[in-house]
Design a protein around this motif. Structure first.
Motif, short mmCIF file in Angstrom:
data_model
loop_
_atom_site.label_atom_id
_atom_site.label_comp_id
_atom_site.label_asym_id
_atom_site.label_seq_id
_atom_site.Cartn_x
_atom_site.Cartn_y
_atom_site.Cartn_z
N GLY A 34 17.53 -17.76 6.43
CA GLY A 34 16.62 -17.67 4.88
C GLY A 34 17.39 -17.95 4.28
N TYR A 35 19.24 -17.57 3.92
CA TYR A 35 19.70 -17.21 3.58
C TYR A 35 19.77 -18.80 2.79
CZ TYR A 35 24.59 -17.63 0.77
OH TYR A 35 25.85 -18.33 0.27
N CYS A 36 20.14 -19.95 3.21
CA CYS A 36 19.90 -21.53 3.39
C CYS A 36 18.77 -21.81 2.42
CB CYS A 36 20.51 -21.81 4.32
SG CYS A 36 21.91 -21.81 4.75
N ASN A 37 17.63 -21.81 2.65
CA ASN A 37 16.35 -21.78 2.17
C ASN A 37 16.30 -20.93 0.85
OD1 ASN A 37 15.34 -23.40 3.83
ND2 ASN A 37 15.15 -21.53 5.55
N LYS A 38 17.54 -19.98 0.87
CA LYS A 38 16.90 -18.42 -0.48
C LYS A 38 18.05 -19.47 -1.37
CE LYS A 38 15.64 -15.42 -2.70
NZ LYS A 38 13.79 -15.21 -3.28
N LEU A 39 19.02 -20.04 -1.36
CA LEU A 39 20.14 -21.03 -2.23
C LEU A 39 19.28 -21.57 -2.23
CD1 LEU A 39 22.93 -20.90 -0.35
CD2 LEU A 39 22.27 -19.56 -2.72
N LEU A 40 18.42 -22.84 -2.07
CA LEU A 40 17.60 -23.79 -2.64
C LEU A 40 16.53 -23.91 -3.48
CD1 LEU A 40 16.40 -26.30 0.72
CD2 LEU A 40 18.81 -26.81 -0.56
N GLU A 41 15.65 -22.12 -2.78
CA GLU A 41 14.79 -21.58 -3.98
C GLU A 41 15.36 -21.00 -5.41
OE1 GLU A 41 12.43 -17.23 -4.09
OE2 GLU A 41 12.83 -18.66 -2.34
N LEU A 42 16.73 -21.05 -5.54
CA LEU A 42 17.09 -20.36 -6.66
C LEU A 42 17.83 -22.17 -7.42
CD1 LEU A 42 18.82 -17.18 -5.66
CD2 LEU A 42 16.41 -17.43 -7.28
N GLY A 43 17.62 -23.53 -6.96
CA GLY A 43 18.25 -24.57 -7.36
C GLY A 43 19.66 -24.66 -6.71
N VAL A 44 19.92 -24.28 -5.97
CA VAL A 44 21.48 -24.19 -5.25
C VAL A 44 21.20 -26.46 -5.21
CG1 VAL A 44 23.16 -24.02 -3.52
CG2 VAL A 44 22.32 -22.19 -5.43
#
Length: 412
Positions: A34-44
């Protein structure tokens, strides 16, 4: 100012997400995915994420988690080794682990020659442009005479890889580092919960460990259940232990107990305790007839695996042993007994005592496997050919018990 506010909002969003998932008790794999997907969602622009962590487990010494964009995450375990592998020695995380550096940043898109870390060459081959790694220690630095002494990382080592044309932006790494202590704390919580489950299961058994973790920890809290008891013991082990070196005895004992434990677990039983060169197990899979059939179904499996083990040990020139097995069914008290400062999650009751009495009849009856009439009745119909070996008075039991053994026509 707008950019600053946007970056602050992203950090707040990520930290709140991590804290929420941590408080919810998310497992390590679920949390990191979930953390990795959250980073993608935040534009990383995250292409790959990896986390490595030591483990407190009798089989493996470390765990890893690798995530790739579009593929999700996957966990792995690393066995204990005397010396680190060459691949691990040459990795960036190993350099951080050994305090060579606190963090590593490699802009792969700017490199024309082979990187000093072979892993980064492999990542560049699949499109990686930027790599960042660091660690979160779970230790508190200790004060020494000369100042702060930095301890080896007992925590989690992590790396982030990007495949964006320009790699990570400064704001991407700021976001990662700002949230890193919160991620470390959530991972520590998840790891502690996992360690507790693993150690409880290994030292108390699968069922007892689960019960203790669920709150069955008060002295005297006992549950009355119907179950089938197994009393497994090695024959001739005492004399062998006086002849063989200690390390050979331990290896031999582990060989045989591993077979017995595997058979019990494969047939839905639970190991209650080890007793010298034997063990006590319980089958409580449903109603007493189901318990009896499960316990009896395990008997021929035990015979086959013990024969296979003895054949292997003989081929290797190692000493071998035979075994005895006693089965009895009845009511038992299952739970906590002991003192306020030292408890044992175990079983007590007449059925436990009678199982031990039956186990004491092996030599006089000349039978390796003895089964009480209670088990034989409860198991019917069953696929085992049970043969009566007579009725006997057992010490402390007011009425005679009929005992049975398993007749294996192929082996007769």
């Amino acid at each position: 100012m707008t950019t600053l506010n946007a970056d602050t909002a992203k950090s707040t969003d990520l930290i709140e997400w991590i804290v929420t998932r941590g408080l919810e008790g998310a497992a390590k794999e679920e949390l990191l995915d979930g953390y990795c997907n959250k980073l993608l969602e935040l534009g990383v622009p995250l292409m790959r994420f990896h986390a490595a962590q030591s483990a407190l487990h009798p089989v493996y010494g470390g765990t890893g988690f690798s995530w790739y964009q579009g593929r999700g995450g996957e966990s792995e375990t690393f066995e204990y080794t005397e010396e680190p592998s060459e691949q691990w020695r040459q990795s960036p995380l190993f350099a951080i682990l050994n305090n060579e550096v606190d963090e590593i940043r490699e802009r792969l898109v700017e490199q024309n020659e082979a990187n000093r870390y072979p892993l980064l060459n492999d990542l560049r081959q699949i499109g990686a442009t930027d790599y960042y790694a660091t660690g979160v220690s779970f230790n508190v630095p200790t004060q020494s005479v000369t100042g702060i002494t930095k301890e080896a990382v007992d925590g989690v080592l992590m790396s982030w890889t990007s495949n964006a044309p320009e790699g990570f932006r400064d704001c991407d790494l700021d976001l990662i580092n700002t949230a890193l202590p919160h991620l470390g704390l959530a991972l520590k919580s998840a790891s502690s919960a996992r360690i507790s489950k693993d150690l409880m299961r290994v030292y108390l058994g699968r069922d007892a460990g689960r019960r203790v973790l669920s709150g069955e920890i008060r002295r005297g809290s006992l549950q009355q259940i119907d179950a089938v008891m197994w009393n497994f013991d090695l024959e001739g082990f005492t004399s062998l232990s006086e002849e063989l070196p200690g390390n050979e005895i331990i290896d031999m004992l582990n060989d045989y107990l591993a077979v017995a434990v595997g058979v019990v677990h494969d047939n839905r039983g639970n190991i209650l305790k080890f007793m010298g060169d034997g063990l006590m197990a319980m089958f409580d899979v449903g109603e007493i007839d189901e318990d009896a059939r499960a316990a009896l179904k395990a008997v021929p499996v035990l015979q086959q695996r013990m024969e296979a083990l003895n054949a292997r040990r003989e081929a290797e020139g190692l000493p071998v042993a035979s075994f005895t097995l006693a089965l009895h069914a009845g009511e038992i008290l299952y739970g906590n007994i002991g003192s306020e400062t030292r408890l044992d999650f175990t079983v007590i009751g007449p059925a436990v005592n009678q199982t031990a009495r039956i186990a004491g009849m092996h030599k006089s009856l000349g039978q390796r496997i003895l089964i009480s009439d209670d088990v034989a009745r409860a198991a019917q119909p069953c696929g085992q050919n049970l043969v009566s070996v007579g009725r006997y008075m057992l010490r402390g039991v007011p009425e005679p018990k009929e005992l049975f053994t398993v007749y294996n026509e192929a082996a007769s």
